[in-house]
Design a protein around this motif. Structure first.
Motif, mmCIF file in Angstrom:
data_model
loop_
_atom_site.group_PDB
_atom_site.id
_atom_site.type_symbol
_atom_site.label_atom_id
_atom_site.label_comp_id
_atom_site.label_asym_id
_atom_site.label_seq_id
_atom_site.Cartn_x
_atom_site.Cartn_y
_atom_site.Cartn_z
ATOM 1 N N GLU A 169 12.499 37.514 -64.120
ATOM 2 C CA GLU A 169 12.424 37.874 -63.183
ATOM 3 C C GLU A 169 10.685 38.094 -62.423
ATOM 4 O OE1 GLU A 169 11.646 41.212 -66.169
ATOM 5 O OE2 GLU A 169 13.054 39.237 -66.180
ATOM 6 N N ARG A 170 9.990 37.487 -63.705
ATOM 7 C CA ARG A 170 8.596 37.145 -62.819
ATOM 8 C C ARG A 170 8.380 35.553 -62.416
ATOM 9 N NH1 ARG A 170 5.293 42.234 -65.910
ATOM 10 N NH2 ARG A 170 6.383 43.986 -65.061
ATOM 11 N N ASP A 209 10.691 34.432 -57.498
ATOM 12 C CA ASP A 209 10.262 36.316 -57.355
ATOM 13 C C ASP A 209 9.645 36.619 -56.604
ATOM 14 O OD1 ASP A 209 12.662 37.017 -59.129
ATOM 15 O OD2 ASP A 209 11.040 35.980 -60.372
ATOM 16 N N PRO A 238 12.150 36.243 -51.375
ATOM 17 C CA PRO A 238 10.707 36.821 -52.224
ATOM 18 C C PRO A 238 9.621 37.022 -51.341
ATOM 19 C CG PRO A 238 10.980 34.659 -52.443
ATOM 20 C CD PRO A 238 11.778 34.865 -52.215
ATOM 21 N N TYR A 307 4.587 42.460 -60.314
ATOM 22 C CA TYR A 307 4.338 41.111 -61.474
ATOM 23 C C TYR A 307 3.366 40.701 -61.704
ATOM 24 C CZ TYR A 307 8.049 40.516 -56.655
ATOM 25 O OH TYR A 307 8.460 40.583 -56.190
#
Length: 316
Positions: A169-170, A209, A238, A307
């Motif tokens: 997710e990063r 992301d 994003p 992030y």
């Protein structure tokens, strides 16, 4: 691509030498496509090669000396640079060099960017996408094949998350000039593949992301103060960080300004930095001009958006 720069300016060497330990291992090169590359016809483009960029005037670009480029790309790849284990935050970025969809500024907007990302604990994966434009890709418009490569690259990078200790997710994308356009195109065209899916990798999300765009082009409609007609900001786009030079003659700052306004209207988190008295192609090199500190602001934005963990946290 050999990681050691065989032709590089003294300025670049000094900047790279000032960075902390960058990586514990050599880069890994992955082919994007097994077998036939989509929409690729053999024999149209010559053999892949390195060339030197033209030397330009300071009114046009900030880095005026010649740097290495790559062209005649028919077999797209990812060149992955991992940070030192003690600094690894689990974040990764796909790097899209610029070059007008004709060449790739591999040194200035690829290798040097990967080195900076490694220094802040981020895996940098340089995308060698297809250039130059093919005969069926109009000169004045963004080429279409690079988006196929970028979508595939995000999914491929995400597929390696477990093996490389990357947080799925990063996974972000950073692009420069035409590569900036490719970055936002990838971030807004994630719902539909621009090629026919072929394997399990294409079942993995191709949505980055977060997005970082430096002096992007092809975002503004011709003779209109609005986004180019092929661009839209769908739900799920994003967060975006934009940086531009106020005196950019190659890609005027209106490209970033209009994108920022469109993102804000759509409710997408966005941050914009426009530096006065600054031209095109400044990359990520440090110096005594205000624009050279944009990477510091960018890293702060990444941390604020969660992030990027702080280096201090990763060392605890």
């Amino acid at each position: 691509m050999n990681r050691v720069m065989t032709i590089v300016s003294l300025t670049a060497w000094l900047w790279l030498a000032s960075l902390p330990a960058i990586a514990d291992e050599p880069p890994r090169v992955l082919e994007l496509w097994q077998g036939v590359v989509p929409d690729e016809q053999p024999g149209i483009i010559g053999t892949e090669k390195e060339v030197m960029s033209p030397t330009l005037d300071i009114k046009q670009v900030e880095v005026t000396e010649s740097t290495r480029m790559v062209t005649n790309v028919t077999r797209p790849t990812l060149t992955v640079y991992r940070p030192a284990k003690g600094k690894d935050t689990g974040t990764a970025m796909l790097i899209c060099p610029g070059g007008g969809y004709w060449n790739l500024y591999w040194e200035l907007e690829g290798e040097e960017v990967a080195a900076w990302l490694n220094s802040i604990g981020v895996t940098g994966a340089i995308l060698k996408y297809r250039v130059p434009r093919r005969p069926d890709e109009p000169k004045a418009e963004p080429a279409r094949r690079p988006l196929q490569d970028a979508q595939r690259a995000v999914s491929l990078l995400r597929s390696m998350a477990g093996e490389w200790n990357i947080k799925s997710e990063r996974i972000g994308i950073i692009g420069f000039s035409a590569g900036g356009h490719l970055a936002i195109a990838t971030a807004t065209r994630f719902e539909t593949r621009t090629y026919r899916p072929r394997d399990d990798i294409d079942k993995i999300s191709c949505r980055p992301d977060f997005v970082i765009m430096a002096y992007p082009g092809y975002l503004k409609a011709r003779d209109k103060d609005e986004l180019a007609p092929e661009l839209s900001i769908p739900k799920g786009t994003p967060p975006v960080f934009l940086v531009h030079g106020g005196d950019d003659l190659i890609s005027p700052p209106e490209h970033s300004v209009l994108m920022y306004l469109a993102l804000k209207r759509a409710g997408i988190p966005a941050e914009l930095h426009v530096y006065a008295n600054t031209a095109h192609d400044f990359g990520i090199r440090r110096g005594d001009r205000p624009f050279s500190a944009w990477t510091v602001s960018c890293a702060a934005w990444l941390r604020q958006m969660q992030y990027l963990e702080s280096i201090e946290d990763t060392q605890k």
